[in-house]
Design a protein around this motif. Structure first.
Motif, PDB file in Angstrom:
ATOM      1  N   ARG A 108       0.817  -1.222   0.000  1.00 11.02           N
ATOM      2  CA  ARG A 108       0.000   0.000   0.000  1.00 11.02           C
ATOM      3  C   ARG A 108       0.846   1.266   0.000  1.00 11.02           C
ATOM      4  NH1 ARG A 108      -2.881   0.930   5.800  1.00 11.02           N
ATOM      5  NH2 ARG A 108      -3.299   2.927   4.773  1.00 11.02           N
ATOM      6  N   TRP A 109       2.143   1.139   0.360  1.00  9.41           N
ATOM      7  CA  TRP A 109       2.993   2.335   0.489  1.00  9.41           C
ATOM      8  C   TRP A 109       3.950   2.529  -0.680  1.00  9.41           C
ATOM      9  CZ3 TRP A 109       0.754   4.861   4.153  1.00  9.41           C
ATOM     10  CH2 TRP A 109       0.232   4.192   5.268  1.00  9.41           C
ATOM     11  N   GLU A 111       3.847   3.145  -3.835  1.00  9.44           N
ATOM     12  CA  GLU A 111       3.665   4.247  -4.780  1.00  9.44           C
ATOM     13  C   GLU A 111       3.404   5.578  -4.095  1.00  9.44           C
ATOM     14  OE1 GLU A 111       4.277   3.604  -7.909  1.00  9.44           O
ATOM     15  OE2 GLU A 111       4.580   1.496  -7.363  1.00  9.44           O
ATOM     16  N   ARG A 112       3.405   5.596  -2.786  1.00  5.43           N
ATOM     17  CA  ARG A 112       3.119   6.834  -2.060  1.00  5.43           C
ATOM     18  C   ARG A 112       4.321   7.768  -2.109  1.00  5.43           C
ATOM     19  NH1 ARG A 112      -0.954   6.888   1.690  1.00  5.43           N
ATOM     20  NH2 ARG A 112      -0.453   9.110   1.811  1.00  5.43           N
ATOM     21  N   THR A 113       4.055   9.054  -2.083  1.00  7.56           N
ATOM     22  CA  THR A 113       5.100  10.072  -2.079  1.00  7.56           C
ATOM     23  C   THR A 113       4.794  11.131  -1.020  1.00  7.56           C
ATOM     24  OG1 THR A 113       3.952  11.416  -3.741  1.00  7.56           O
ATOM     25  CG2 THR A 113       5.538   9.774  -4.547  1.00  7.56           C
ATOM     26  N   PHE A 114       5.802  11.919  -0.717  1.00  4.74           N
ATOM     27  CA  PHE A 114       5.590  13.134   0.073  1.00  4.74           C
ATOM     28  C   PHE A 114       6.142  14.313  -0.715  1.00  4.74           C
ATOM     29  CE2 PHE A 114       9.871  11.887   1.260  1.00  4.74           C
ATOM     30  CZ  PHE A 114      10.558  13.068   1.497  1.00  4.74           C
ATOM     31  N   SER A 310       9.725   9.892  -3.201  1.00  5.90           N
ATOM     32  CA  SER A 310       9.312   8.578  -2.704  1.00  5.90           C
ATOM     33  C   SER A 310       9.635   8.460  -1.224  1.00  5.90           C
ATOM     34  CB  SER A 310       9.989   7.468  -3.504  1.00  5.90           C
ATOM     35  OG  SER A 310      11.402   7.624  -3.476  1.00  5.90           O
ATOM     36  N   LEU A 311       8.972   7.536  -0.543  1.00  2.28           N
ATOM     37  CA  LEU A 311       9.122   7.411   0.903  1.00  2.28           C
ATOM     38  C   LEU A 311      10.503   6.932   1.323  1.00  2.28           C
ATOM     39  CD1 LEU A 311       5.648   5.994   2.038  1.00  2.28           C
ATOM     40  CD2 LEU A 311       6.381   8.369   1.715  1.00  2.28           C
ATOM     41  N   ASP A 519       0.166   2.175  10.869  1.00  3.51           N
ATOM     42  CA  ASP A 519      -0.306   2.620   9.563  1.00  3.51           C
ATOM     43  C   ASP A 519      -0.901   4.024   9.642  1.00  3.51           C
ATOM     44  OD1 ASP A 519       0.503   0.294   8.355  1.00  3.51           O
ATOM     45  OD2 ASP A 519      -1.492  -0.621   8.295  1.00  3.51           O
ATOM     46  N   GLU A 523       0.612   7.714   7.857  1.00  2.00           N
ATOM     47  CA  GLU A 523      -0.157   8.730   7.127  1.00  2.00           C
ATOM     48  C   GLU A 523       0.125  10.119   7.692  1.00  2.00           C
ATOM     49  OE1 GLU A 523      -1.756   8.451   4.472  1.00  2.00           O
ATOM     50  OE2 GLU A 523      -2.443   6.384   4.250  1.00  2.00           O
ATOM     51  N   ILE A 526       3.639  11.305   6.629  1.00  2.00           N
ATOM     52  CA  ILE A 526       3.640  11.768   5.233  1.00  2.00           C
ATOM     53  C   ILE A 526       3.086  13.188   5.151  1.00  2.00           C
ATOM     54  CG2 ILE A 526       2.614  11.410   2.952  1.00  2.00           C
ATOM     55  CD1 ILE A 526       2.720   8.384   3.529  1.00  2.00           C
ATOM     56  N   SER A 530       5.250  16.548   4.142  1.00  2.00           N
ATOM     57  CA  SER A 530       4.790  17.325   2.987  1.00  2.00           C
ATOM     58  C   SER A 530       4.438  18.759   3.358  1.00  2.00           C
ATOM     59  CB  SER A 530       3.559  16.654   2.366  1.00  2.00           C
ATOM     60  OG  SER A 530       3.854  15.340   1.936  1.00  2.00           O
TER      61      SER A 530
END
Length: 554
Positions: A108-109, A111-114, A310-311, A519, A523, A526, A530
């Motif tokens: 779940r993480w 493709e996540r970005t900040f 990316s994380l 989890d 969030e 992030i 950001s």
């Protein structure tokens, strides 16, 4: 019938004590391993009680490790205290590598970005600051003069909790003839003001002034370490550039600072202005130059904008302070799961506070990726503890009165819980203060247990976000890295909402699992990275900065 299942907890199958999750009265019936027994004493929440009778010098285990020995025979169902339990920990030696770990599912993480500030050396900042730094304490006044000249005019002055209004009201009452009792019982209405002028440089989060009491008069080791620490801040991804004030004759020379910068960033290209008072002559000339260079530097820093990252560009510092008996079973394991998640994504994590790793040396050394790394960790631990004992204050004296009051009655108990912040991943590097510890994976950084000294060092080592767990509550922050304060229990979170950002007491309350809490915390991290969420320590301007003198600090 009363539900006793959520009243106490066995942390590890090998433990011979249970932890009270709420206040338990004498006579309370405990159901454990198909047996029932009554408590011999009252057991406050967060404290531990025995599950069998212990004879004198019997070992006590928590988290599966030795945490103490009893001073005299202790009955089954009795609370452990500083009177009946003393610190004890296991010996450690070079063992075999144990590198298998509980790798979490990070689908779940991936493709996540900040939204961060990208630097030329490939690092990414979670903020964008300009620094003003004295190389020696002799320049502190000039730094404060710069602060007075720049901070408010540029729109960076933090005015939260300005109590001048309250003082004005007390003055009026005093002049009107109020007695001492009247003054003490006046109901003052706090006026919180956050922010003042509009920021001149929209993309610069602030100008930070890092005053300290070092640079000369101490050992050359301390002054060299100071230069290394300051170089860590100047090259930090959250920093766009710096103005440095030097007297000129001190131990901490500008040339040493430049060497330390080059060690950390060979192609360093940030604006750096080093001004020496003895070279400039008058204070007026020095300060006018400092104002001009700083303003010009800020105009360059303002060209940076937040861009996706990316994380794996996150480097998380793990910290705890004002710990309690719930730290090792709620907030710290939450950080451990988050740490493992970030490591699995290719990010970096820093675990420090070596006095609070006493008793878990064997586990941590076995998790080191190779024998030289394990040996470095063990040698640092032995050297540090030997120095502390030579000064009459070994690791066993680490727990504070607040720790003890809330269930952490030996250093080994405190350490076993504190180490949970590091999760289960292999240790990729062991770094001595004030080095860089941002290698992808779990890094160990030798620092004191002192909250501010350790946080100061973690940020210099590369942490661009710090996660700080607390059971009792503490207002610690940092000038350049956001410090997210995480409560171990709901009571403290509810009582101190002005300084704490996140509650792990939901785990103790049975409302959330460690994994779910981690989890949810990711969030929030992030959002903070950001710039979308601002932690309380940043809002309140808690810019704590204390370099470590390499003496004994627990």
């Amino acid at each position: 019938m009363e539900n006793r299942r959520l009243s106490y907890l066995q942390i590890h199958p090998d433990d011979n004590v249970l932890v009270a999750l709420r206040d338990l009265p004498k006579g309370f019936l405990v159901d454990f391993q198909q047996e029932t027994f009554a408590l011999e004493t009252d057991v406050p929440a967060k404290h531990k009680f025995t599950i069998s009778k212990l004879s004198i010098d019997s070992p006590v285990y928590m988290y599966g490790v030795l945490v103490g020995k009893v001073n005299f025979a202790v009955q089954r169902g009795a609370v452990l205290t500083t009177e009946n339990l003393r610190h004890a920990s296991s010996e450690f030696q070079l063992g075999s590598r144990k590198l298998k770990w509980d790798t979490p599912d990070v689908t779940r993480w991936k493709e996540r970005t900040f939204q961060g500030f990208h630097r030329a050396n490939g690092t990414v900042g979670t903020a964008n600051y300009w620094l003003v730094i004295p190389l020696v304490f002799c320049e502190n006044r000039n730094v404060l003069t710069l602060k007075a000249a720049l901070e408010e005019k540029l729109g960076y002055k933090v005015e939260a909790n300005d109590y001048a209004v309250e003082v004005d009201e007390l003055i009026v009452r005093y002049k009107a003839g109020a007695s001492m009792d009247d003054l003490l019982n006046i109901n003052l209405n706090s006026a919180q003001r956050i922010g003042g002028r509009e920021k001149v440089f929209k993309n610069v989060d602030g100008v930070k002034f890092l005053n300290h009491e070092m640079g000369c008069g101490g050992t050359r080791l301390d002054s060299d370490a100071l230069c290394g620490l300051l170089a860590g801040y100047i090259t930090h991804p959250n920093v766009a550039g710096a103005t440095v004030l030097s007297l000129g004759c001190q131990h901490a020379q500008a040339s040493i600072l430049r060497q330390e910068i080059a060690k950390r960033d060979v192609n360093f290209d940030k604006p750096l202005y080093i001004l020496e008072q003895q070279e400039e002559g008058t204070e007026e000339r020095l300060m006018q130059k400092a104002v001009k260079y700083t303003f010009a530097g800020l105009s360059q820093a303002n060209k940076f904008t937040r861009q996706p990252a990316s994380l794996d560009k996150l480097c998380i510092g793990l910290e705890c302070g004002g710990s309690d008996g719930f730290s090792g079973i709620s907030a710290n394991p939450t950080l451990g799961y988050l740490s493992d998640t970030l490591v699995a994504l290719g990010g970096a994590v820093i675990l420090s506070e070596f006095p609070e790793l006493c008793g878990v040396e064997q586990e941590l050394s076995d998790r080191c990726i190779d024998e030289p790394t394990a040996e470095k960790f063990m040698n640092l631990m032995k050297t540090y503890n030997a120095k502390a004992e030579a000064d009459g204050s070994g690791f066993y004296m680490n727990p504070s009165p607040g720790n003890i009051r809330d269930g952490l009655i030996t250093d080994a108990i405190k350490s076993a819980g504190a180490a949970k912040k590091g999760g289960s991943s292999p240790i990729v590097s062991v770094v001595d203060y004030p080095g860089i510890a941002n290698r992808p994976g779990l890094n160990l950084l030798c620092t004191p247990g002192n909250d501010v000294e350790s946080t100061t060092a973690e940020v210099a080592a590369g942490a661009n976000v710090v996660l700080f767990t607390t059971g009792l509550g503490t207002p610690t922050g940092n000038p350049v890295a956001p410090v997210i304060k995480i409560s171990t229990n709901t009571k403290t979170f509810t009582k101190m909402p002005d300084i704490i950002d996140y509650n792990c007491g939901t785990i103790i309350d049975g409302e959330e699992t460690i994994e779910d809490s981690a989890d949810r915390l990711i969030e929030y991290v992030i959002a903070v990275a950001s710039g979308e969420q601002v932690p309380k320590s940043v809002r309140l301007g808690q810019d704590d900065f204390i370099p470590w003198r390499r003496g004994v600090s627990l």
